[in-house]
Write a protein that holds these residues in place. Structure first.
Motif, mmCIF file in Angstrom:
data_model
loop_
_atom_site.group_PDB
_atom_site.id
_atom_site.type_symbol
_atom_site.label_atom_id
_atom_site.label_comp_id
_atom_site.label_asym_id
_atom_site.label_seq_id
_atom_site.Cartn_x
_atom_site.Cartn_y
_atom_site.Cartn_z
ATOM 1 N N PHE A 72 -31.035 -29.986 -2.106
ATOM 2 C CA PHE A 72 -30.372 -31.132 -2.716
ATOM 3 C C PHE A 72 -28.878 -30.880 -2.745
ATOM 4 O O PHE A 72 -28.431 -29.842 -3.228
ATOM 5 N N ARG A 73 -28.133 -31.829 -2.196
ATOM 6 C CA ARG A 73 -26.669 -31.798 -2.312
ATOM 7 C C ARG A 73 -26.255 -33.190 -2.750
ATOM 8 O O ARG A 73 -26.579 -34.177 -2.073
ATOM 9 N N ASP A 74 -25.561 -33.235 -3.872
ATOM 10 C CA ASP A 74 -25.195 -34.543 -4.407
ATOM 11 C C ASP A 74 -23.983 -35.080 -3.649
ATOM 12 O O ASP A 74 -22.867 -35.123 -4.164
ATOM 13 N N ARG A 89 -27.409 -38.208 6.452
ATOM 14 C CA ARG A 89 -26.686 -37.593 5.339
ATOM 15 C C ARG A 89 -27.409 -37.980 4.075
ATOM 16 O O ARG A 89 -27.086 -38.968 3.421
ATOM 17 N N GLY A 90 -28.453 -37.233 3.775
ATOM 18 C CA GLY A 90 -29.241 -37.492 2.585
ATOM 19 C C GLY A 90 -28.689 -36.696 1.419
ATOM 20 O O GLY A 90 -27.779 -35.878 1.590
ATOM 21 N N ARG A 91 -29.232 -36.924 0.256
ATOM 22 C CA ARG A 91 -28.956 -36.004 -0.862
ATOM 23 C C ARG A 91 -30.088 -34.984 -0.903
ATOM 24 O O ARG A 91 -29.869 -33.794 -1.015
ATOM 25 N N ILE A 129 -23.371 -35.219 16.182
ATOM 26 C CA ILE A 129 -24.175 -35.036 14.967
ATOM 27 C C ILE A 129 -24.468 -33.545 14.831
ATOM 28 O O ILE A 129 -25.038 -32.940 15.759
ATOM 29 N N GLU A 130 -24.128 -32.987 13.692
ATOM 30 C CA GLU A 130 -24.349 -31.551 13.477
ATOM 31 C C GLU A 130 -25.814 -31.335 13.085
ATOM 32 O O GLU A 130 -26.238 -31.731 12.011
ATOM 33 N N VAL A 131 -26.566 -30.680 13.971
ATOM 34 C CA VAL A 131 -27.994 -30.471 13.689
ATOM 35 C C VAL A 131 -28.315 -29.030 13.307
ATOM 36 O O VAL A 131 -29.474 -28.692 13.069
ATOM 37 N N PRO A 183 -28.926 -26.055 -3.155
ATOM 38 C CA PRO A 183 -28.298 -26.673 -1.983
ATOM 39 C C PRO A 183 -28.384 -25.735 -0.776
ATOM 40 O O PRO A 183 -28.129 -26.138 0.358
ATOM 41 N N THR A 184 -28.731 -24.460 -1.014
ATOM 42 C CA THR A 184 -28.849 -23.411 -0.004
ATOM 43 C C THR A 184 -29.364 -22.169 -0.752
ATOM 44 O O THR A 184 -29.491 -22.214 -1.977
ATOM 45 N N ASN A 185 -29.682 -21.082 -0.050
ATOM 46 C CA ASN A 185 -30.405 -19.994 -0.732
ATOM 47 C C ASN A 185 -29.839 -18.591 -0.555
ATOM 48 O O ASN A 185 -30.592 -17.619 -0.678
ATOM 49 N N GLU A 186 -28.555 -18.455 -0.256
ATOM 50 C CA GLU A 186 -28.005 -17.102 -0.042
ATOM 51 C C GLU A 186 -28.255 -16.181 -1.239
ATOM 52 O O GLU A 186 -28.649 -15.024 -1.091
ATOM 53 N N GLU A 187 -28.006 -16.701 -2.449
ATOM 54 C CA GLU A 187 -28.134 -15.857 -3.640
ATOM 55 C C GLU A 187 -29.587 -15.429 -3.851
ATOM 56 O O GLU A 187 -29.875 -14.264 -4.137
HETATM 57 N N1 5CA Z 1 -27.172 -21.725 4.203
HETATM 58 C C1 5CA Z 1 -26.617 -22.264 5.409
HETATM 59 C C2 5CA Z 1 -27.501 -22.102 6.583
HETATM 60 S S1 5CA Z 1 -28.876 -21.174 6.319
HETATM 61 C C3 5CA Z 1 -26.323 -23.730 5.230
HETATM 62 O O1 5CA Z 1 -26.554 -24.298 4.194
HETATM 63 N N2 5CA Z 1 -25.792 -24.326 6.278
HETATM 64 S S2 5CA Z 1 -25.303 -25.838 6.390
HETATM 65 O O2 5CA Z 1 -24.620 -26.241 5.210
HETATM 66 O O3 5CA Z 1 -24.570 -25.932 7.604
HETATM 67 O O4 5CA Z 1 -26.582 -26.726 6.524
HETATM 68 C C4 5CA Z 1 -27.473 -26.503 7.603
HETATM 69 C C5 5CA Z 1 -27.815 -27.816 8.281
HETATM 70 O O5 5CA Z 1 -28.399 -28.711 7.351
HETATM 71 C C6 5CA Z 1 -26.602 -28.582 8.812
HETATM 72 O O6 5CA Z 1 -26.212 -28.106 10.077
HETATM 73 C C7 5CA Z 1 -27.143 -29.997 8.876
HETATM 74 O O7 5CA Z 1 -27.835 -30.207 10.094
HETATM 75 C C8 5CA Z 1 -28.117 -30.047 7.719
HETATM 76 N N3 5CA Z 1 -27.546 -30.788 6.579
HETATM 77 C C9 5CA Z 1 -26.513 -30.406 5.798
HETATM 78 N N4 5CA Z 1 -26.244 -31.355 4.883
HETATM 79 C C10 5CA Z 1 -27.131 -32.365 5.090
HETATM 80 C C11 5CA Z 1 -27.377 -33.627 4.468
HETATM 81 N N5 5CA Z 1 -26.660 -34.031 3.412
HETATM 82 N N6 5CA Z 1 -28.392 -34.403 4.931
HETATM 83 C C12 5CA Z 1 -29.120 -33.985 5.986
HETATM 84 N N7 5CA Z 1 -28.937 -32.804 6.605
HETATM 85 C C13 5CA Z 1 -27.960 -32.007 6.176
#
Ligand code: 5CA
Length: 445
Positions: A139-141, A151-153, A282-284, A108-112
């Motif tokens: 992928f985020r469920d 807002r995809g998965r 919208i958070e981009v 779902p992200t790559n910090e680790e």
């Molecule tokens: N690891 C950090 C940033 S490197 C991280 O995961 N940040 S986040 O959770 O804020 O996600 C970064 C961006 O991904 C968000 O600002 C948003 O624009 C996009 N994002 C997050 N969730 C979704 C989703 N379910 N569908 C589409 N875009 C998404």
């Protein structure tokens, strides 16, 4: 590209599942196809825009010295146990077992993972600062995947990770990301406002989200209207000049702008009443400074100039690459379809032949096509045997910013029509002028 040879499965009817305009137009314009809740195939037109957006993201990251790499989508659970997030992440994480019964997850992200790469290869302050990033599927469920790619998965993200020797350097990395993001969004024709936000599962107290104002946005936002007038424009600066970069950030963040999670009514009330705005966005993108949260947990240390070892200071910085398509459409459309900003359009210009099969219009269209390609541009030539109305409707729906219409009557006078999708204004010009004007618009003259 000739439309008769392209794969553009446009829909005539409004798809009933789409609640917001960007989702509706992406389906109607044959850009995406849903394969499962929140999981999409990117059809050629959608894929083209996605790649354009990704390209801008890369260019702006590389411009400020960040280094691309590529990490996998599948990750071993053990890495996440080191940070404690394997248990904390909850049901949003898609957990998988391989044939040996080893626990894996779809990232779902790559910090680790990036911290693991860092600790394996970096030892000394001399190798810092370092920012590594990738553009990769996540992928985020999500509990409620909705609004198409918004807002995809499964979604495409640029995620970058900064490593620095001390707090001041790490805050500079944070600021450098902020200014690089401002330029990135502006190149896509968007106004994205940095707003103080909450950090959620990534961690840390220092975080900003970038919001594009739109009625259909999922976040409630509170801001001083003065922030909407700010532009980075074509300013030149050295990304390593800490003072200048900090000044630009101060310019963009000193007015009140917060999401509902950090909103402070008393502070907001200090903004002059006529400039107070409550809206949706919208958070981009989002940037985070979280210090040593992961480096301490995972033993990512570096030797300082004094010879001692300290955990490296980190930040992570994301852009929602696939979500940006939705955001751009929400901010750029009318009741006929999408209006792509020039920076991200899938094709630079459409050519509409009003009398397909007529030797003079056919040869004029072919000449235009070759001349545009010769300039390095990508035209989409509607060479189908269709009525003019149907051709215009398709062009309006898919939203190319410029259209050249070629008909027998105009041609008799040596003219074609150049039309702006945004203003609807048309001009009669010669073929040569049409090509030159389009080349000029895209800066390839
Ligand atoms: N690891 C950090 C940033 S490197 C991280 O995961 N940040 S986040 O959770 O804020 O996600 C970064 C961006 O991904 C968000 O600002 C948003 O624009 C996009 N994002 C997050 N969730 C979704 C989703 N379910 N569908 C589409 N875009 C998404």
């Amino acid at each position: 590209m000739r439309l008769s040879r392209y794969f553009l499965p446009v829909l005539k009817e409004n798809p009933s599942e789409a609640q917001i305009v960007s989702h509706r137009y992406m389906l109607r314009a044959g850009m995406i196809k849903q394969q499962a809740a929140g999981i999409y195939s990117w059809l050629p037109l959608g894929f083209k825009v996605l790649k354009r957006i990704e390209q801008i993201v890369h260019e702006e990251q590389i411009r400020v010295g960040h280094i691309p790499l590529m990490m996998p989508t599948l990750q071993p659970a053990d890495l996440w146990r080191e940070s404690g997030r394997y248990d904390d992440y909850g049901q949003e994480m898609l957990r998988i077992k391989d044939r040996q019964g080893r626990e894996m997850l779809y990232g779902p992200t790559n910090e680790e993972m990036i911290t693991d790469i860092f600790r394996s290869h970096v030892n000394s302050y001399k190798e810092l600062p370092l920012t590594l990033y990738h553009v990769q599927w996540k992928f985020r469920d999500e509990m409620r995947p909705r609004f198409g790619v918004m807002r995809g998965r499964e979604f495409l993200m640029k995620d970058g990770y900064s490593f620095d020797i001390d707090r001041d350097s790490a805050l500079h990395a944070y600021n450098r990301h902020m200014v690089s993001y401002l330029r990135t969004y502006e190149r896509m024709g968007l106004t994205a406002i940095p707003m103080r936000a909450a950090s959620g599962p990534i961690g840390g107290d220092n975080t900003h989200e970038f919001l594009v104002l739109a009625e259909t946005g999922e976040s409630e936002v509170f801001y001083d209207s003065a922030v909407t007038d700010l532009r980075l424009g074509t300013r030149e600066f050295d990304a390593e000049d800490r003072e200048t970069v900090a000044e630009i950030c101060a310019e963009f963040t000193s007015s009140y702008a917060r999401t509902d999670e950090t909103h402070d009514e008393a502070l907001f009330n200090e903004v002059p009443e006529e400039r107070r705005r409550v809206a949706r966005g919208i958070e981009v993108g989002q940037i985070f400074y979280f210090g040593t949260k992961y480096s301490e947990a995972m033993g990512a240390n570096v030797v300082t100039s004094y010879g001692s070892r300290v955990p490296v200071e980190m930040g992570s910085h994301g852009i929602g690459v696939s979500r940006l398509l939705g955001a751009i459409i929400e901010a750029n459309h009318d009741d006929k379809g999408i209006i792509w900003p020039e920076g991200v359009t899938p094709f630079h210009v459409g050519i509409v032949n009003l009398k397909q099969g007529d030797s003079s219009t056919d040869s004029a269209c072919n000449a235009l096509y070759s001349a545009l390609v010769g300039k390095g541009l990508e035209p989409l030539y509607d060479d189908r045997e269709e009525r003019a109305g149907a051709k215009f409707a398709t062009m309006d729906l898919i939203g190319l910013p410029w259209r050249i219409t070629v008909g027998p009557r105009g041609l008799a006078a040596g003219k074609v029509e150049l039309t702006s999708r945004r203003t609807g204004e048309s001009e009669e010009v010669s073929l040569e002028t049409a090509v030159e004007r389009v080349a000029q618009i895209y800066g390839v003259l």
